[in-house]
Design a protein around this motif. Structure first.
Motif, PDB file in Angstrom:
ATOM      1  N   ASN A 189      -1.074   6.779   5.973  1.00 34.67           N
ATOM      2  CA  ASN A 189      -0.617   6.412   7.317  1.00 34.67           C
ATOM      3  C   ASN A 189       0.905   6.313   7.398  1.00 34.67           C
ATOM      4  OD1 ASN A 189      -3.300   5.559   8.861  1.00 34.67           O
ATOM      5  ND2 ASN A 189      -3.456   4.772   6.765  1.00 34.67           N
ATOM      6  N   ILE A 190       1.576   7.117   6.600  1.00 34.44           N
ATOM      7  CA  ILE A 190       3.025   7.025   6.482  1.00 34.44           C
ATOM      8  C   ILE A 190       3.741   7.242   7.814  1.00 34.44           C
ATOM      9  CG2 ILE A 190       3.323   9.472   5.850  1.00 34.44           C
ATOM     10  CD1 ILE A 190       5.262   6.529   4.271  1.00 34.44           C
ATOM     11  N   ASN A 191       3.169   8.018   8.720  1.00 35.10           N
ATOM     12  CA  ASN A 191       3.835   8.305  10.002  1.00 35.10           C
ATOM     13  C   ASN A 191       3.653   7.212  11.046  1.00 35.10           C
ATOM     14  OD1 ASN A 191       5.127  11.114  10.017  1.00 35.10           O
ATOM     15  ND2 ASN A 191       3.150  11.505   9.031  1.00 35.10           N
ATOM     16  N   THR A 192       2.600   6.435  10.907  1.00 28.11           N
ATOM     17  CA  THR A 192       2.312   5.406  11.921  1.00 28.11           C
ATOM     18  C   THR A 192       2.457   4.001  11.372  1.00 28.11           C
ATOM     19  OG1 THR A 192      -0.049   5.523  11.360  1.00 28.11           O
ATOM     20  CG2 THR A 192       0.739   6.939  13.147  1.00 28.11           C
ATOM     21  N   MET A 234       3.527   0.411  10.379  1.00 27.59           N
ATOM     22  CA  MET A 234       4.349  -0.632  10.990  1.00 27.59           C
ATOM     23  C   MET A 234       4.961  -1.475   9.875  1.00 27.59           C
ATOM     24  SD  MET A 234       3.937   0.055  14.150  1.00 27.59           S
ATOM     25  CE  MET A 234       4.576  -1.350  15.044  1.00 27.59           C
ATOM     26  N   LEU A 235       6.169  -1.977  10.097  1.00 25.89           N
ATOM     27  CA  LEU A 235       6.881  -2.710   9.059  1.00 25.89           C
ATOM     28  C   LEU A 235       6.089  -3.917   8.558  1.00 25.89           C
ATOM     29  CD1 LEU A 235       9.508  -2.498   7.507  1.00 25.89           C
ATOM     30  CD2 LEU A 235      10.577  -4.013   9.190  1.00 25.89           C
ATOM     31  N   TYR A 236       5.372  -4.580   9.463  1.00 28.15           N
ATOM     32  CA  TYR A 236       4.631  -5.779   9.050  1.00 28.15           C
ATOM     33  C   TYR A 236       3.523  -5.445   8.044  1.00 28.15           C
ATOM     34  CZ  TYR A 236       0.670  -4.544  12.079  1.00 28.15           C
ATOM     35  OH  TYR A 236      -0.425  -3.919  12.657  1.00 28.15           O
ATOM     36  N   GLU A 237       3.082  -4.179   8.010  1.00 31.84           N
ATOM     37  CA  GLU A 237       2.046  -3.790   7.061  1.00 31.84           C
ATOM     38  C   GLU A 237       2.564  -3.751   5.626  1.00 31.84           C
ATOM     39  OE1 GLU A 237      -1.026  -0.849   8.741  1.00 31.84           O
ATOM     40  OE2 GLU A 237       0.821  -0.301   9.794  1.00 31.84           O
ATOM     41  N   LYS A 257       4.611  -6.176   4.531  1.00 32.32           N
ATOM     42  CA  LYS A 257       4.975  -7.560   4.229  1.00 32.32           C
ATOM     43  C   LYS A 257       4.287  -8.017   2.941  1.00 32.32           C
ATOM     44  CE  LYS A 257       4.764 -12.231   6.263  1.00 32.32           C
ATOM     45  NZ  LYS A 257       6.153 -12.602   5.983  1.00 32.32           N
ATOM     46  N   GLY A 258       5.064  -8.534   2.031  1.00 27.67           N
ATOM     47  CA  GLY A 258       4.502  -9.034   0.773  1.00 27.67           C
ATOM     48  C   GLY A 258       4.235  -7.967  -0.270  1.00 27.67           C
ATOM     49  N   LEU A 259       4.507  -6.702   0.064  1.00 28.37           N
ATOM     50  CA  LEU A 259       4.247  -5.598  -0.867  1.00 28.37           C
ATOM     51  C   LEU A 259       5.572  -5.095  -1.444  1.00 28.37           C
ATOM     52  CD1 LEU A 259       1.515  -3.671   1.187  1.00 28.37           C
ATOM     53  CD2 LEU A 259       1.174  -5.350  -0.641  1.00 28.37           C
ATOM     54  N   SER A 260       6.207  -5.952  -2.213  1.00 25.00           N
ATOM     55  CA  SER A 260       7.564  -5.679  -2.694  1.00 25.00           C
ATOM     56  C   SER A 260       7.682  -4.383  -3.481  1.00 25.00           C
ATOM     57  CB  SER A 260       8.044  -6.848  -3.565  1.00 25.00           C
ATOM     58  OG  SER A 260       9.321  -6.586  -4.091  1.00 25.00           O
ATOM     59  N   SER A 261       6.786  -4.169  -4.442  1.00 13.70           N
ATOM     60  CA  SER A 261       6.913  -2.981  -5.293  1.00 13.70           C
ATOM     61  C   SER A 261       6.671  -1.700  -4.501  1.00 13.70           C
ATOM     62  CB  SER A 261       5.949  -3.070  -6.480  1.00 13.70           C
ATOM     63  OG  SER A 261       4.598  -3.045  -6.057  1.00 13.70           O
ATOM     64  N   ILE A 262       5.745  -1.752  -3.540  1.00 17.64           N
ATOM     65  CA  ILE A 262       5.475  -0.571  -2.716  1.00 17.64           C
ATOM     66  C   ILE A 262       6.660  -0.280  -1.795  1.00 17.64           C
ATOM     67  CG2 ILE A 262       3.981   0.393  -0.915  1.00 17.64           C
ATOM     68  CD1 ILE A 262       1.634  -1.059  -2.216  1.00 17.64           C
ATOM     69  N   LEU A 263       7.223  -1.330  -1.221  1.00 20.97           N
ATOM     70  CA  LEU A 263       8.396  -1.161  -0.361  1.00 20.97           C
ATOM     71  C   LEU A 263       9.560  -0.570  -1.158  1.00 20.97           C
ATOM     72  CD1 LEU A 263       9.780  -1.587   2.369  1.00 20.97           C
ATOM     73  CD2 LEU A 263      10.319  -3.934   1.656  1.00 20.97           C
ATOM     74  N   PHE A 264       9.736  -1.045  -2.378  1.00 22.00           N
ATOM     75  CA  PHE A 264      10.786  -0.520  -3.247  1.00 22.00           C
ATOM     76  C   PHE A 264      10.589   0.978  -3.497  1.00 22.00           C
ATOM     77  CE2 PHE A 264      12.004   0.370  -7.766  1.00 22.00           C
ATOM     78  CZ  PHE A 264      13.385   0.326  -7.603  1.00 22.00           C
ATOM     79  N   GLY A 265       9.358   1.369  -3.792  1.00 19.70           N
ATOM     80  CA  GLY A 265       9.062   2.778  -4.024  1.00 19.70           C
ATOM     81  C   GLY A 265       9.301   3.632  -2.798  1.00 19.70           C
ATOM     82  N   LEU A 266       8.857   3.154  -1.642  1.00 21.27           N
ATOM     83  CA  LEU A 266       9.038   3.908  -0.399  1.00 21.27           C
ATOM     84  C   LEU A 266      10.510   3.998  -0.003  1.00 21.27           C
ATOM     85  CD1 LEU A 266       6.128   2.846   1.992  1.00 21.27           C
ATOM     86  CD2 LEU A 266       6.465   5.050   0.870  1.00 21.27           C
TER      87      LEU A 266
END
Length: 351
Positions: free
Chosen positions: A72-75, A77-80, A82-91
């Motif tokens: 769902n990379i195109n849709t 939302m930032l709140y999704e 939240k709390g996913l530090s390692s995934i956010l870092f990778g993205l």
């Protein structure tokens, strides 16, 4: 249209890495790849550097969350995130890489052009006394001016003996000594142990007691003979509580680990709040592969262009693995640099 996929990768340690939390022989991580469907040959690469037992987003359904985010990379939302530090870092890393042409350039600075380097500390993992002594000799012979020892697993008197061994040969002006207890001390024994450590001109101690004991840590920081740096204490703290934590504990330093602290934006929040309170800080990798280490090193170099700390950074983890991703990162003595003449070799990664 933006596309994303991921793959799991197991990093193998060259030697068992000892901490007070146990001995590591391998490290699980995840790589994420993003590209536009119109130009699939140009892609960005990031590392979702999950640290089992430490990351706030270490959950049983981690892969399921990562798969959902990629689908769902195109849709998204930032709140999704939240709390996913390692995934956010990778993205964050993968998208910045893609935006810069898919060349593994996350922050373009003189560092990525090979014109500057970053001073780093030499990391001494826990082991038996003789093994640690040998590792210390190797780091000092390599020219490190700052050495960090993991403590809290072997006998405390033996650890003091190792520090005594270093100080007999090198003064604090020649070699800076940092220690990292990873929360190994109890609040009751910590004052005595800090007092004993202070005889050896210790620059700082990371996380002397287990995280989550704010009152006890605050008392330690007020009375410590050695500057205290918060590390694990910062992981998983909500934005609204960051100032509260710093105001209550008042540490002398904090340790910034982007993959554990909400990527670059979350890490910057800690730095900004620390700057306001005259709390020192340095940046450290958290056992990432060269994909993640590259992003952290480039971010560190970028910050140093306008906010130099004058302190060695904790970015010396790139030589820990037998199957790390070959990269332009080069560790020479006590510095890490990016050699633009060297190509990335991504053949070990398959999506």
């Amino acid at each position: 249209m933006l596309r994303a996929t991921y793959t799991r990768y197991i990093l193998k340690f060259k030697q068992p890495a000892g901490t007070s939390r146990g001995i590591l022989t391998e490290k699980e991580t995840w790589f994420v790849k993003v590209w536009y469907s119109e130009q699939p040959e140009i892609y960005g690469l990031g590392e979702c550097a999950l640290f089992r037992g430490l990351s706030a987003d270490d959950t049983p359904n981690y892969e399921k969350k990562l798969a959902y985010i990629c689908q769902n990379i195109n849709t998204l939302m930032l709140y999704e995130l939240k709390g996913l530090s390692s995934i956010l870092f990778g993205l964050d890393t993968a998208i910045a890489d893609l935006n810069n042409g898919g060349k593994r350039i996350i922050y373009s600075t003189p560092f990525t052009e090979g014109q500057t380097d970053i001073e780093i500390n030499g990391l001494i993992w826990m082991g038996d006394k003789d093994t640690m002594r040998q590792r210390i000799i190797e780091k000092l012979d390599a020219g490190f001016h700052c050495v960090k020892l993991k403590i809290g697993a072997i006998d405390f008197e033996e650890e003091l003996d190792l520090l005594r061994y270093i100080r007999k040969q090198f003064s604090k002006e020649v070699v800076e000594l940092r220690v990292d207890a990873n929360g190994a001390f109890t609040p009751q024994e910590a004052p005595r142990k800090l007092e004993e450590l202070s005889r050896y001109d210790i620059h700082s101690i990371e996380q002397p007691i287990r995280q989550g004991q704010w009152e006890e840590m605050a008392i330690l920081c007020r009375n410590t003979p050695i500057p205290i740096a918060l590390d694990e204490e910062l992981i998983g703290i909500e934005v609204s509580d960051k100032s509260k934590l710093l105001d209550m504990i008042r540490p002398q330093y904090i340790v910034i680990k982007p993959s554990l602290l909400g990527s670059f934006s979350g890490s910057w929040e800690w730095i900004a709040r620390s700057q306001e309170r005259n709390i020192g800080w340095w940046i450290t990798s958290a056992l990432e592969s060269n994909i993640g280490l590259n992003a952290i090193a480039q971010w560190t170099a970028y910050l140093q262009t306008f906010l130099p700390t004058g302190m060695p950074q904790g970015l010396g983890t790139g030589q820990l693995y037998t199957n790390n991703i070959p990269s332009p990162l080069e560790q020479t003595g006590s510095t890490i640099r990016y050699n633009p003449q060297v190509n990335w070799d991504l053949s070990q990664i398959s999506f």
